[in-house]
Scaffold this motif. Structure first.
Motif, PDB file in Angstrom:
ATOM      1  N   ILE A   1     -14.472   0.245   6.296  1.00 21.74           N
ATOM      2  CA  ILE A   1     -13.877  -0.203   7.557  1.00 21.74           C
ATOM      3  C   ILE A   1     -12.712  -1.141   7.283  1.00 21.74           C
ATOM      4  O   ILE A   1     -11.659  -1.059   7.930  1.00 21.74           O
ATOM      5  N   GLY A   2     -12.859  -2.021   6.316  1.00 24.48           N
ATOM      6  CA  GLY A   2     -11.780  -2.931   5.948  1.00 24.48           C
ATOM      7  C   GLY A   2     -10.548  -2.187   5.464  1.00 24.48           C
ATOM      8  O   GLY A   2      -9.413  -2.529   5.828  1.00 24.48           O
ATOM      9  N   PHE A   3     -10.753  -1.157   4.659  1.00 27.56           N
ATOM     10  CA  PHE A   3      -9.619  -0.378   4.146  1.00 27.56           C
ATOM     11  C   PHE A   3      -8.884   0.319   5.281  1.00 27.56           C
ATOM     12  O   PHE A   3      -7.658   0.265   5.369  1.00 27.56           O
ATOM     13  N   VAL A   4      -9.639   0.950   6.165  1.00 29.61           N
ATOM     14  CA  VAL A   4      -9.026   1.647   7.304  1.00 29.61           C
ATOM     15  C   VAL A   4      -8.327   0.650   8.231  1.00 29.61           C
ATOM     16  O   VAL A   4      -7.197   0.875   8.669  1.00 29.61           O
ATOM     17  N   TYR A   5      -8.991  -0.464   8.530  1.00 30.38           N
ATOM     18  CA  TYR A   5      -8.423  -1.485   9.410  1.00 30.38           C
ATOM     19  C   TYR A   5      -7.108  -2.016   8.846  1.00 30.38           C
ATOM     20  O   TYR A   5      -6.096  -2.078   9.544  1.00 30.38           O
ATOM     21  N   ARG A   6      -7.119  -2.427   7.586  1.00 28.81           N
ATOM     22  CA  ARG A   6      -5.908  -2.991   6.986  1.00 28.81           C
ATOM     23  C   ARG A   6      -4.776  -1.968   6.912  1.00 28.81           C
ATOM     24  O   ARG A   6      -3.633  -2.268   7.251  1.00 28.81           O
ATOM     25  N   THR A   7      -5.103  -0.766   6.484  1.00 27.23           N
ATOM     26  CA  THR A   7      -4.074   0.268   6.378  1.00 27.23           C
ATOM     27  C   THR A   7      -3.489   0.599   7.756  1.00 27.23           C
ATOM     28  O   THR A   7      -2.272   0.654   7.921  1.00 27.23           O
ATOM     29  N   ALA A   8      -4.349   0.798   8.739  1.00 28.71           N
ATOM     30  CA  ALA A   8      -3.882   1.169  10.083  1.00 28.71           C
ATOM     31  C   ALA A   8      -3.048   0.071  10.726  1.00 28.71           C
ATOM     32  O   ALA A   8      -1.995   0.347  11.311  1.00 28.71           O
ATOM     33  N   THR A   9      -3.498  -1.164  10.621  1.00 31.41           N
ATOM     34  CA  THR A   9      -2.751  -2.246  11.275  1.00 31.41           C
ATOM     35  C   THR A   9      -1.455  -2.562  10.535  1.00 31.41           C
ATOM     36  O   THR A   9      -0.440  -2.852  11.176  1.00 31.41           O
ATOM     37  N   LEU A  10      -1.471  -2.481   9.200  1.00 35.21           N
ATOM     38  CA  LEU A  10      -0.227  -2.687   8.451  1.00 35.21           C
ATOM     39  C   LEU A  10       0.782  -1.582   8.738  1.00 35.21           C
ATOM     40  O   LEU A  10       1.982  -1.837   8.861  1.00 35.21           O
ATOM     41  N   ALA A  11       0.303  -0.343   8.878  1.00 35.20           N
ATOM     42  CA  ALA A  11       1.203   0.773   9.173  1.00 35.20           C
ATOM     43  C   ALA A  11       1.754   0.697  10.592  1.00 35.20           C
ATOM     44  O   ALA A  11       2.896   1.088  10.846  1.00 35.20           O
ATOM     45  N   ALA A  12       0.968   0.178  11.509  1.00 39.87           N
ATOM     46  CA  ALA A  12       1.377   0.132  12.920  1.00 39.87           C
ATOM     47  C   ALA A  12       2.392  -0.968  13.220  1.00 39.87           C
ATOM     48  O   ALA A  12       3.205  -0.822  14.128  1.00 39.87           O
ATOM     49  N   GLY A  13       2.353  -2.062  12.491  1.00 39.55           N
ATOM     50  CA  GLY A  13       3.264  -3.158  12.811  1.00 39.55           C
ATOM     51  C   GLY A  13       3.597  -4.039  11.632  1.00 39.55           C
ATOM     52  O   GLY A  13       4.104  -5.143  11.805  1.00 39.55           O
TER      53      GLY A  13
END
Length: 146
Positions: free
Chosen positions: A59-71
């Motif tokens: 979950i941490g990997f997905v969260y960090r990747t998704a939020t970093l990619a989004a903004g």
């Protein structure tokens, strides 16, 4: 290697208090990741407890990747008004977000590497950790970046 990032000597406002803001953002992000992990555990009728550390990691990997990619910033970073930039001064795309998250995960898994990274963040002119130096990325104050 040409850096298209603000110079810490002539534009220190981009890097002011960034290491402490990164720490505060990490605490916020950790709480968010744990909350998502607990929610996932409940939604799996507590089967998630059997592999909770792996669940938190995923979950941490997905969260960090998704939020970093989004903004170019996690939710914690946004709260602290900092964002990540590439060597060229650009915001992160999905690939850079995933690579940066992988570097973060590896450095966090190896305590010696994490210690070096923290020391570098506290002492380098741009506040970069080890994975930041390897990737040519940097965290900057968002308000100064506009």
């Amino acid at each position: 290697m040409t850096w298209h990032l603000p110079d810490p000597d002539t534009q220190p406002e981009f890097y002011a208090d960034v290491p402490m803001k990164r720490l505060a953002a990490w605490v916020v992000d950790t709480v968010i990741i744990l909350a998502f992990s607990l929610l996932a555990t409940v939604l799996t009728v507590f089967v998630g407890l059997l592999f909770f550390p792996v669940l938190v990691l995923m979950i941490g990997f997905v969260y960090r990747t998704a939020t970093l990619a989004a903004g170019s910033a996690t939710w914690g970073m946004r709260l602290m008004a900092i964002e990540m930039r590439t060597l060229r001064g650009e915001k992160f795309d999905l690939l850079m977000a995933a690579i940066h998250t992988l570097g973060y995960t590896v450095s966090f898994a190896v305590i010696f590497v994490q210690a070096i990274s923290v020391i570098l963040m506290m002492t380098s002119s741009r506040g970069q950790g080890l994975s930041d130096l390897v990737l040519g990325t940097v965290a900057v104050n968002r308000r100064a970046a506009r």
